[in-house]
Design an enzyme around this catalytic site. Sequence first.
Site, mmCIF file in Angstrom:
data_model
loop_
_atom_site.group_PDB
_atom_site.id
_atom_site.type_symbol
_atom_site.label_atom_id
_atom_site.label_comp_id
_atom_site.label_asym_id
_atom_site.label_seq_id
_atom_site.Cartn_x
_atom_site.Cartn_y
_atom_site.Cartn_z
ATOM 1 N N TYR A 1 -0.313 8.164 -2.925
ATOM 2 C CA TYR A 1 -0.528 7.765 -4.218
ATOM 3 C C TYR A 1 -2.268 8.673 -4.674
ATOM 4 O O TYR A 1 -1.455 8.493 -6.360
ATOM 5 C CB TYR A 1 -0.566 6.524 -4.222
ATOM 6 C CG TYR A 1 0.809 5.646 -4.210
ATOM 7 C CD1 TYR A 1 1.549 6.186 -3.841
ATOM 8 C CD2 TYR A 1 0.547 4.360 -4.239
ATOM 9 C CE1 TYR A 1 2.757 5.202 -3.563
ATOM 10 C CE2 TYR A 1 1.610 3.053 -4.262
ATOM 11 C CZ TYR A 1 2.558 3.882 -3.938
ATOM 12 O OH TYR A 1 3.657 3.567 -3.577
ATOM 13 N N GLY A 2 -2.515 8.620 -4.954
ATOM 14 C CA GLY A 2 -3.505 9.371 -4.988
ATOM 15 C C GLY A 2 -3.576 10.399 -5.783
ATOM 16 O O GLY A 2 -4.352 11.174 -6.570
ATOM 17 N N CYS B 1 -10.826 3.878 -0.341
ATOM 18 C CA CYS B 1 -8.835 4.136 0.016
ATOM 19 C C CYS B 1 -9.011 2.707 1.084
ATOM 20 O O CYS B 1 -10.180 3.477 2.372
ATOM 21 C CB CYS B 1 -8.676 5.462 0.733
ATOM 22 S SG CYS B 1 -7.397 5.714 0.789
ATOM 23 N N THR B 2 -8.014 2.376 1.611
ATOM 24 C CA THR B 2 -7.935 1.746 2.543
ATOM 25 C C THR B 2 -7.474 2.341 3.985
ATOM 26 O O THR B 2 -7.579 1.976 4.682
ATOM 27 C CB THR B 2 -6.838 0.340 2.104
ATOM 28 O OG1 THR B 2 -5.801 0.863 1.776
ATOM 29 C CG2 THR B 2 -7.284 -0.521 0.745
ATOM 30 N N HIS B 3 -7.164 3.180 3.247
ATOM 31 C CA HIS B 3 -6.634 4.418 4.495
ATOM 32 C C HIS B 3 -7.894 4.674 5.551
ATOM 33 O O HIS B 3 -8.125 4.788 6.955
ATOM 34 C CB HIS B 3 -6.006 5.377 4.522
ATOM 35 C CG HIS B 3 -4.361 5.764 4.378
ATOM 36 N ND1 HIS B 3 -4.080 5.180 3.315
ATOM 37 C CD2 HIS B 3 -3.241 5.801 4.905
ATOM 38 C CE1 HIS B 3 -2.636 5.260 2.507
ATOM 39 N NE2 HIS B 3 -2.733 5.400 4.421
ATOM 40 N N GLU C 1 -1.622 8.984 7.877
ATOM 41 C CA GLU C 1 -0.514 8.639 8.338
ATOM 42 C C GLU C 1 0.813 9.776 9.354
ATOM 43 O O GLU C 1 1.570 8.932 9.524
ATOM 44 C CB GLU C 1 0.387 8.742 6.758
ATOM 45 C CG GLU C 1 -0.033 8.222 5.534
ATOM 46 C CD GLU C 1 0.788 6.308 5.316
ATOM 47 O OE1 GLU C 1 1.970 6.947 6.439
ATOM 48 O OE2 GLU C 1 0.306 5.579 5.231
ATOM 49 N N ASP D 1 0.783 -1.627 0.115
ATOM 50 C CA ASP D 1 -0.098 -0.253 0.144
ATOM 51 C C ASP D 1 1.405 1.252 0.004
ATOM 52 O O ASP D 1 2.162 1.214 0.808
ATOM 53 C CB ASP D 1 -0.857 0.097 1.215
ATOM 54 C CG ASP D 1 -2.010 0.934 1.675
ATOM 55 O OD1 ASP D 1 -2.287 1.619 0.117
ATOM 56 O OD2 ASP D 1 -1.928 1.529 2.325
ATOM 57 N N SER D 2 0.285 2.431 0.018
ATOM 58 C CA SER D 2 1.017 3.338 -0.203
ATOM 59 C C SER D 2 1.681 4.111 1.531
ATOM 60 O O SER D 2 1.434 5.426 1.332
ATOM 61 C CB SER D 2 0.192 4.674 -1.010
ATOM 62 O OG SER D 2 -1.026 4.537 0.208
ATOM 63 N N CYS E 1 -4.384 -1.147 -1.851
ATOM 64 C CA CYS E 1 -4.513 0.168 -2.064
ATOM 65 C C CYS E 1 -5.712 0.161 -3.723
ATOM 66 O O CYS E 1 -5.044 0.019 -4.887
ATOM 67 C CB CYS E 1 -2.617 0.445 -3.058
ATOM 68 S SG CYS E 1 -2.925 2.616 -3.536
ATOM 69 N N ASN E 2 -6.802 1.284 -3.273
ATOM 70 C CA ASN E 2 -7.254 1.605 -4.211
ATOM 71 C C ASN E 2 -6.866 2.568 -5.830
ATOM 72 O O ASN E 2 -6.759 1.744 -6.496
ATOM 73 C CB ASN E 2 -9.072 2.413 -3.786
ATOM 74 C CG ASN E 2 -8.941 1.884 -2.504
ATOM 75 O OD1 ASN E 2 -9.038 1.784 -1.356
ATOM 76 N ND2 ASN E 2 -10.582 0.945 -3.326
ATOM 77 N N THR E 3 -5.977 3.080 -5.068
ATOM 78 C CA THR E 3 -5.479 3.558 -6.380
ATOM 79 C C THR E 3 -3.845 3.302 -6.822
ATOM 80 O O THR E 3 -4.294 3.420 -8.932
ATOM 81 C CB THR E 3 -4.565 4.948 -5.706
ATOM 82 O OG1 THR E 3 -5.437 6.369 -5.313
ATOM 83 C CG2 THR E 3 -3.590 6.106 -6.828
#
Length: 259
Positions: free
Chosen positions: A41-42, A182-184, A150, A9-10, A72-74
């Site tokens: 990343y988005g 978004c996985t966050h 983050e 993931d980012s 990561c969706n992006t």
Amino acid sequence: MLKPIGIFDSGVGGTSIWKEINKQLPYESTVYLADSKNAPYGIKSNEEILRLSIKNTEFLLQKDCKLIVVACNTATTNAIDYLRAYYSIPFIGIEPAIKPAALQTKTKKIGVLATKGTLSSSLFHNTSKLFAEGITVIEQEGAGLVELIEAGQIDSRKIEDLLKKYIDPMLEKNIDSLVLGCTHYPYLVPILKKMLPSKIKIIDSGEAVARQTKAVLMKNRSLELENNIPTHTFYSNSNLNVLKNLMDNYDVSIVYKDF
């Protein structure tokens, strides 16, 4: 030595996916790669997202992973087609859960909170077109949310203020489902539940991704069912404190790696 599942993931957001995979596949070992140095990343170009996704994939292949989850969706929406075409290893992707939201909605209006990179991707638009015919999809870029998560500011006033700014216009348009793209963002669910009326369903992709991972491993006859003591190693190229806090209740190794 048994081959692990690779996850990248980012940053730390994909740990929400890891937790679902660990719950459903308790005997599987994992290697998790948090590219926090390059988060989010988005806001990056398609070319840069692809470059980072290839770099992450090569890292996990060096760890002898048998399957890679692009948590990561992006990265999924911008790079997974290339990764699947170029590498022989199976890839599991993440995309906003438009389909279940569309099937459940009563008001015919659903909200999607996601990154710019996901919302602008062709995969997202194709998914919306395929599953949300006759339904109004209200898109909202969650600018700034990944950076705060983050930085470990999940419970901060800044997060609350941003979420209110993003969510209120959706409520005014009478959504009854909110898709977290978004996985966050699953880490924001406790705050969202305080903001949203109880009738609004919050939908993310974690459980479905874990089920798909299990299905692919079963099909390939590489699923660990029992008698395996798994190991879990997390690599990050940034401050480890946020990752340590999120994984505090799990038996994992967390390692700094400048990649």
